[in-house]
Design a protein around this motif. Structure first.
Motif, PDB file in Angstrom:
ATOM      1  N   ALA A  59       0.832  -1.210   0.000  1.00 52.28           N
ATOM      2  CA  ALA A  59       0.000   0.000   0.000  1.00 52.28           C
ATOM      3  C   ALA A  59       0.861   1.251   0.000  1.00 52.28           C
ATOM      4  CB  ALA A  59      -0.933  -0.028   1.217  1.00 52.28           C
ATOM      5  N   GLY A  60       1.961   1.217  -0.742  1.00 53.55           N
ATOM      6  CA  GLY A  60       2.832   2.390  -0.819  1.00 53.55           C
ATOM      7  C   GLY A  60       3.751   2.486   0.377  1.00 53.55           C
ATOM      8  N   ASN A  61       4.272   3.677   0.608  1.00 52.63           N
ATOM      9  CA  ASN A  61       5.196   3.922   1.719  1.00 52.63           C
ATOM     10  C   ASN A  61       4.634   4.992   2.642  1.00 52.63           C
ATOM     11  OD1 ASN A  61       6.934   2.135   0.472  1.00 52.63           O
ATOM     12  ND2 ASN A  61       8.189   3.728  -0.459  1.00 52.63           N
ATOM     13  N   ASN A  62       5.048   4.931   3.909  1.00 50.79           N
ATOM     14  CA  ASN A  62       4.633   5.993   4.833  1.00 50.79           C
ATOM     15  C   ASN A  62       5.601   7.173   4.710  1.00 50.79           C
ATOM     16  OD1 ASN A  62       6.938   5.277   6.251  1.00 50.79           O
ATOM     17  ND2 ASN A  62       5.866   4.606   8.096  1.00 50.79           N
ATOM     18  N   GLU A  63       5.426   8.190   5.550  1.00 50.55           N
ATOM     19  CA  GLU A  63       6.241   9.394   5.449  1.00 50.55           C
ATOM     20  C   GLU A  63       7.722   9.137   5.734  1.00 50.55           C
ATOM     21  OE1 GLU A  63       4.242   9.080   9.446  1.00 50.55           O
ATOM     22  OE2 GLU A  63       3.542   9.070   7.380  1.00 50.55           O
ATOM     23  N   ASP A  64       8.017   8.025   6.422  1.00 47.42           N
ATOM     24  CA  ASP A  64       9.414   7.663   6.705  1.00 47.42           C
ATOM     25  C   ASP A  64      10.000   6.758   5.623  1.00 47.42           C
ATOM     26  OD1 ASP A  64       9.341   9.068   9.127  1.00 47.42           O
ATOM     27  OD2 ASP A  64       8.555   7.326  10.203  1.00 47.42           O
ATOM     28  N   GLY A  65       9.226   6.489   4.579  1.00 44.42           N
ATOM     29  CA  GLY A  65       9.702   5.647   3.495  1.00 44.42           C
ATOM     30  C   GLY A  65       9.570   4.154   3.739  1.00 44.42           C
ATOM     31  N   ARG A  66       8.880   3.765   4.807  1.00 42.17           N
ATOM     32  CA  ARG A  66       8.690   2.334   5.095  1.00 42.17           C
ATOM     33  C   ARG A  66       7.552   1.785   4.253  1.00 42.17           C
ATOM     34  NH1 ARG A  66      10.757   1.295  10.811  1.00 42.17           N
ATOM     35  NH2 ARG A  66      11.439   3.346  11.488  1.00 42.17           N
ATOM     36  N   GLU A  67       7.747   0.577   3.728  1.00 41.74           N
ATOM     37  CA  GLU A  67       6.725  -0.052   2.890  1.00 41.74           C
ATOM     38  C   GLU A  67       5.548  -0.480   3.748  1.00 41.74           C
ATOM     39  OE1 GLU A  67       6.433  -3.317  -0.704  1.00 41.74           O
ATOM     40  OE2 GLU A  67       7.977  -3.601   0.830  1.00 41.74           O
ATOM     41  N   LEU A  68       4.362  -0.066   3.347  1.00 44.67           N
ATOM     42  CA  LEU A  68       3.137  -0.407   4.060  1.00 44.67           C
ATOM     43  C   LEU A  68       2.435  -1.570   3.375  1.00 44.67           C
ATOM     44  CD1 LEU A  68       1.763   3.199   4.664  1.00 44.67           C
ATOM     45  CD2 LEU A  68       2.718   1.663   6.403  1.00 44.67           C
ATOM     46  N   PHE A  69       1.703  -2.327   4.182  1.00 42.44           N
ATOM     47  CA  PHE A  69       0.897  -3.440   3.691  1.00 42.44           C
ATOM     48  C   PHE A  69      -0.512  -3.261   4.213  1.00 42.44           C
ATOM     49  CE2 PHE A  69       5.246  -4.825   3.961  1.00 42.44           C
ATOM     50  CZ  PHE A  69       5.447  -5.569   2.801  1.00 42.44           C
ATOM     51  N   THR A  70      -1.481  -3.787   3.471  1.00 42.96           N
ATOM     52  CA  THR A  70      -2.875  -3.705   3.897  1.00 42.96           C
ATOM     53  C   THR A  70      -3.593  -4.991   3.526  1.00 42.96           C
ATOM     54  OG1 THR A  70      -4.850  -2.292   3.874  1.00 42.96           O
ATOM     55  CG2 THR A  70      -3.751  -2.649   1.750  1.00 42.96           C
ATOM     56  N   ILE A  71      -4.667  -5.284   4.233  1.00 38.19           N
ATOM     57  CA  ILE A  71      -5.428  -6.504   3.995  1.00 38.19           C
ATOM     58  C   ILE A  71      -6.273  -6.348   2.735  1.00 38.19           C
ATOM     59  CG2 ILE A  71      -7.421  -5.832   5.405  1.00 38.19           C
ATOM     60  CD1 ILE A  71      -7.439  -8.767   6.465  1.00 38.19           C
ATOM     61  N   THR A  72      -6.451  -7.420   1.994  1.00 39.80           N
ATOM     62  CA  THR A  72      -7.312  -7.416   0.803  1.00 39.80           C
ATOM     63  C   THR A  72      -8.700  -7.919   1.198  1.00 39.80           C
ATOM     64  OG1 THR A  72      -6.726  -9.691   0.227  1.00 39.80           O
ATOM     65  CG2 THR A  72      -5.324  -7.920  -0.688  1.00 39.80           C
ATOM     66  N   ASP A  73      -9.651  -7.801   0.256  1.00 37.55           N
ATOM     67  CA  ASP A  73     -10.995  -8.340   0.515  1.00 37.55           C
ATOM     68  C   ASP A  73     -10.927  -9.849   0.759  1.00 37.55           C
ATOM     69  OD1 ASP A  73     -12.076  -5.822   0.231  1.00 37.55           O
ATOM     70  OD2 ASP A  73     -12.673  -6.121  -1.864  1.00 37.55           O
ATOM     71  N   GLN A  74     -10.092 -10.532  -0.028  1.00 36.02           N
ATOM     72  CA  GLN A  74      -9.922 -11.974   0.151  1.00 36.02           C
ATOM     73  C   GLN A  74      -9.347 -12.274   1.539  1.00 36.02           C
ATOM     74  OE1 GLN A  74      -7.513 -13.921  -2.869  1.00 36.02           O
ATOM     75  NE2 GLN A  74      -6.913 -15.530  -1.433  1.00 36.02           N
ATOM     76  N   GLY A  75      -8.378 -11.458   1.960  1.00 40.72           N
ATOM     77  CA  GLY A  75      -7.782 -11.630   3.284  1.00 40.72           C
ATOM     78  C   GLY A  75      -8.794 -11.422   4.391  1.00 40.72           C
ATOM     79  N   ARG A  76      -9.674 -10.422   4.211  1.00 42.08           N
ATOM     80  CA  ARG A  76     -10.701 -10.146   5.215  1.00 42.08           C
ATOM     81  C   ARG A  76     -11.676 -11.318   5.327  1.00 42.08           C
ATOM     82  NH1 ARG A  76     -11.250  -7.425   9.804  1.00 42.08           N
ATOM     83  NH2 ARG A  76     -12.348  -9.263  10.455  1.00 42.08           N
ATOM     84  N   ARG A  77     -12.060 -11.885   4.163  1.00 43.20           N
ATOM     85  CA  ARG A  77     -12.966 -13.049   4.180  1.00 43.20           C
ATOM     86  C   ARG A  77     -12.301 -14.238   4.872  1.00 43.20           C
ATOM     87  NH1 ARG A  77     -14.046 -11.085  -1.009  1.00 43.20           N
ATOM     88  NH2 ARG A  77     -12.648 -12.631  -1.944  1.00 43.20           N
ATOM     89  N   SER A  78     -11.030 -14.458   4.565  1.00 44.80           N
ATOM     90  CA  SER A  78     -10.300 -15.574   5.191  1.00 44.80           C
ATOM     91  C   SER A  78     -10.177 -15.371   6.696  1.00 44.80           C
ATOM     92  CB  SER A  78      -8.914 -15.711   4.577  1.00 44.80           C
ATOM     93  OG  SER A  78      -9.000 -16.086   3.232  1.00 44.80           O
ATOM     94  N   LEU A  79      -9.925 -14.132   7.108  1.00 41.81           N
ATOM     95  CA  LEU A  79      -9.805 -13.825   8.530  1.00 41.81           C
ATOM     96  C   LEU A  79     -11.137 -14.061   9.241  1.00 41.81           C
ATOM     97  CD1 LEU A  79      -7.927 -12.740  10.764  1.00 41.81           C
ATOM     98  CD2 LEU A  79      -8.701 -10.435  10.156  1.00 41.81           C
ATOM     99  N   ASP A  80     -12.239 -13.625   8.623  1.00 40.85           N
ATOM    100  CA  ASP A  80     -13.567 -13.850   9.205  1.00 40.85           C
ATOM    101  C   ASP A  80     -13.853 -15.345   9.347  1.00 40.85           C
ATOM    102  OD1 ASP A  80     -13.975 -11.138   9.392  1.00 40.85           O
ATOM    103  OD2 ASP A  80     -15.158 -10.996   7.545  1.00 40.85           O
ATOM    104  N   THR A  81     -13.452 -16.127   8.337  1.00 46.87           N
ATOM    105  CA  THR A  81     -13.638 -17.581   8.395  1.00 46.87           C
ATOM    106  C   THR A  81     -12.825 -18.163   9.539  1.00 46.87           C
ATOM    107  OG1 THR A  81     -14.045 -17.711   6.020  1.00 46.87           O
ATOM    108  CG2 THR A  81     -13.347 -19.745   7.113  1.00 46.87           C
ATOM    109  N   TRP A  82     -11.590 -17.686   9.719  1.00 46.36           N
ATOM    110  CA  TRP A  82     -10.734 -18.168  10.812  1.00 46.36           C
ATOM    111  C   TRP A  82     -11.364 -17.879  12.169  1.00 46.36           C
ATOM    112  CZ3 TRP A  82      -7.323 -15.132  14.157  1.00 46.36           C
ATOM    113  CH2 TRP A  82      -6.500 -15.926  14.968  1.00 46.36           C
ATOM    114  N   TYR A  83     -11.909 -16.664  12.329  1.00 50.09           N
ATOM    115  CA  TYR A  83     -12.549 -16.313  13.598  1.00 50.09           C
ATOM    116  C   TYR A  83     -13.708 -17.251  13.922  1.00 50.09           C
ATOM    117  CZ  TYR A  83     -10.168 -11.764  14.122  1.00 50.09           C
ATOM    118  OH  TYR A  83      -9.249 -10.763  14.300  1.00 50.09           O
TER     119      TYR A  83
END
Length: 197
Positions: A59-83
């Motif tokens: 998901a791009g970089n933050n103001e310090d130049g660190r690479e950001l990651f974010t959950i996808t719709d597929q990831g959210r569905r998988s997480l809900d299934t895990w819960y």
């Protein structure tokens, strides 16, 4: 922490927005009260797998130049299934303690009662430490930390009960069998006395 638990733990941390690797490590350790330390290499290896499997994306970089990651719709569905999926016995991590005792019982050079006593002493020490932490926890503390402490305390109580049972079982099995299995009399001895007596 077991690999699959790290995977789901990291995925869950994205619920409130994008994060970078070291931030994930810090938050994961914070949520678990530092009881499960995960090295940064494992964090990035797990992130790579989550990206590969389509559960997370960059998901791009933050103001310090660190690479950001974010959950996808597929990831959210998988997480809900895990819960919503109960943890089955086969999904739980193997118990090193149970394996250790099983191996020790089969080793004639090991005093199994000493192994049990040493483990019981250590488990009781840990339970005392966690109980002190729980007793002094501020009611304003994060509820996840309080529940984790409760889980650790209950698990150690159960472990100590199991160690008591294991020791009693081993001692019972090691007793001489003369009392429970008397040596049978010579064949026909008592029956002939009854006939002729």
């Amino acid at each position: 922490m077991q690999r699959t638990a790290v995977r789901w733990g990291l995925l869950a941390l994205f619920a409130d927005g994008p994060k970078y690797g070291y931030q994930l490590r810090t938050e994961l350790e914070g949520r678990t009260g530092g009881s499960w330390a995960v090295n940064i290499g494992q964090i990035y290896t797990t992130l790579d797998r989550l990206v590969r499997d389509g559960h997370v994306r960059t998901a791009g970089n933050n103001e310090d130049g660190r690479e950001l990651f974010t959950i996808t719709d597929q990831g959210r569905r998988s997480l809900d299934t895990w819960y919503m999926t109960p943890i089955a016995g086969s999904d739980r991590p193997r118990s090193e303690l149970a394996i250790k005792l099983a191996m020790a019982i089969g080793d004639p050079g090991v005093d199994i009662t000493l192994v049990v006593q040493k483990q019981r002493t250590e488990s009781m020490r840990q339970m005392r430490d966690y109980t002190d932490l729980r007793r002094h926890a501020d009611e304003g503390e994060d509820v996840t930390w309080l529940l984790l402490l409760d889980h650790l305390i209950f698990a150690l109580e159960s472990e100590i009960r199991w160690l008591d049972h294991a020791e009693a079982t081993v001692l019972r099995r090691q007793r001489p069998r003369a009392a429970s299995n008397p040596i049978p009399a010579a064949p026909g001895r008592f029956s002939s006395e009854r006939v002729h007596g």
